[in-house]
Scaffold this motif. Structure first.
Motif: not given
Lengths: 243, 228
Positions: A27, A30-31, A34
């Motif tokens: 997580v 990915v965060l 982004v």
């Protein structure tokens, strides 16, 4: 010494815990990616990139949840599933508990270092002084483990202790003003600066980057002091609960 | 409507649920305003994310029924799967609609600038339908409660950021902004923009219709599985 032979298995169990890996490694990766894509072209007037600060805060703030790993294993081994088995094993329970705590903490530090490596080499976030950053991340991880174990030992209902550990993590992120600006008064000013482990660690890492070693040591030592005090409290509570 | 009554009781019985269903939404009312973004006060921005959490907390009841074998017993009871599911969902919707009303009209009483409170309430309810449906579809794929919950939490983080609830979509690179259209959170953000700036009523209807389509599609996916 017999406890040492269990370390390998504790480590294996932690590495195979996919939920933890998802929440504390996948997580955040990915965060941060982004955010990096969104903020790739953003530069402030002073020529700084907001992405760098955000990525660092995210890497450090995920350490606030490090304790949840330790907590679940201690609960599983000492108070629920393996409680009876541990009673007959020929080693000292305190040492075993300590080894689980160390494994969980080191595991969380390794995840943090993995995130640092990823953010620096893939997304170009400069971490400045690596050794110092890892030291601060280690402090955060130990602090989180200690706090979570205090919850485990002091609250009768484990579900509630788990919730409290989440409150500890999310609460300090909120108090640091990352979700929305906090009101201006003495309490919130303190909790958004020297009373907040997340802010302390960020201050420490930034100070070391600007080669202000005095400030960096000062903020890190506040964390260290908190760890020592809470660790003693945790030992007292743990002895009471294990007895 | 026995199931319906039972589900209502059950949803409020658990302390964590109680906090999620009452305290957190109430806290949303009191969060400050952002400058210059978000357009609505922070609480109303985060309420969209909170609704996703509430949806998963509620639909995990259905998942627990599957995991503990309650569904098997129900399948031989004189109660159709449709009735079980519809009464469950009706209870969840009632709870969420009550929350939305509390948050929107509590905000009006507190004096938050909400521009058009009634339309905002409609938007939140449409969005809750989509959120519930997505959560229902999500839990139908998992046997383990923890995996379902934490997997969904990870999904919420992503959908919140990519849908433009944490960072305005106008800052996204163009290709990412096009992908953002895929998430229900994007349409919530769009609807909120419409409520602040106003515009043709057709546009607002369009946003709601998109959310309803989400709800229908995911509701169908989520209701296919009866028993594990």
């Amino acid at each position: 010494m017999r406890v040492l032979s269990t370390v390998k298995f504790t480590a294996l169990r932690m590495i195979r815990n996919y939920i933890v890996l998802l929440l504390l490694l996948v997580v955040p990766i990915v965060l941060i990616s982004v955010f990096a894509i969104i903020l790739s072209d953003t530069v402030t007037e002073s020529g700084e990139r907001p992405l760098h600060g955000i990525a660092k805060i995210m890497v450090v703030s995920f350490q606030l949840f490090a304790g949840s790993i330790v907590m679940s294993y201690i609960q599983h081994e000492f108070f629920t599933a393996h409680k009876m088995r541990l009673g007959v094993l020929p080693f000292r329970k305190e040492l075993y508990a300590f080894s689980i705590m160390m494994c969980g903490t080191v595991f969380s530090i390794l995840l943090g270092v993995a995130l640092m490596t990823y953010s620096q080499f893939v997304l170009g976030v400069p971490w400045g002084n690596w050794a110092w950053s890892i030291y601060v991340i280690a402090l955060m991880s130990v602090l989180s483990s200690t706090v979570c174990l205090i919850f485990t030992f002091s609250v009768r209902n484990f579900k509630l202790a788990e919730r409290l550990s989440e409150v500890y993590g999310v609460g300090f992120i909120a108090l640091a003003g990352l979700f929305f600006p906090m009101p201006n008064n003495a309490f919130f000013d303190f909790m958004g600066s020297y009373g907040n482990p997340l802010v302390l660690s960020m201050l420490s890492i930034q100070a070391m980057e600007q080669s202000d070693a005095g400030e960096a040591w000062f903020t890190a030592n506040i964390l260290l002091g908190a760890i020592v005090l809470l660790f003693l409290l945790m030992l007292a509570l743990g002895r009471r609960k294990m007895a | 409507m026995t199931v319906f009554q039972f589900v209502l009781k059950r949803s409020f019985r658990n302390v964590t649920n109680l906090i999620f269903l009452t305290l957190f939404p109430a806290a949303c009312i009191f969060l400050p305003q952002g400058d210059p973004w978000p357009l609505l006060p922070y609480g109303y921005q985060f309420f969209g994310i909170l609704l996703l959490f509430v949806s998963i907390r509620l639909t995990l009841n259905i998942q627990a029924d599957r995991a503990t074998g309650v569904m098997k017993r129900l399948s031989v009871a004189p109660l159709s799967h449709f009735r079980y599911l519809s009464q469950n969902l009706l209870a969840y919707l009632l709870i969420i609609a009550a929350q939305c009303t509390l948050v929107v009209y509590g905000g009006v009483l507190y004096g938050q600038p909400l521009y058009q409170p009634f339309l905002l309430l409609i938007l939140y309810i449409s969005y809750s339908l989509a959120a519930l449906a997505v959560a229902l579809a999500w839990v139908s794929f998992f046997r383990n409660k923890d995996v379902a919950f934490f997997g969904f939490v990870s999904l919420v983080f992503l959908v919140a950021v990519l849908g433009g609830l944490m960072i305005p979509v106008s800052m996204f690179p163009e290709w990412l902004a096009r992908i953002a259209v895929l998430f229900p959170t994007y349409w919530l953000a769009e609807g909120q923009n419409w409520i602040v700036f106003g515009g043709k009523s057709g546009e607002f209807l369009f946003v709601n219709v998109i959310l309803w389509i989400y709800a229908i599609v995911f509701m169908i996916i989520g209701s296919m599985r009866k028993i594990h």
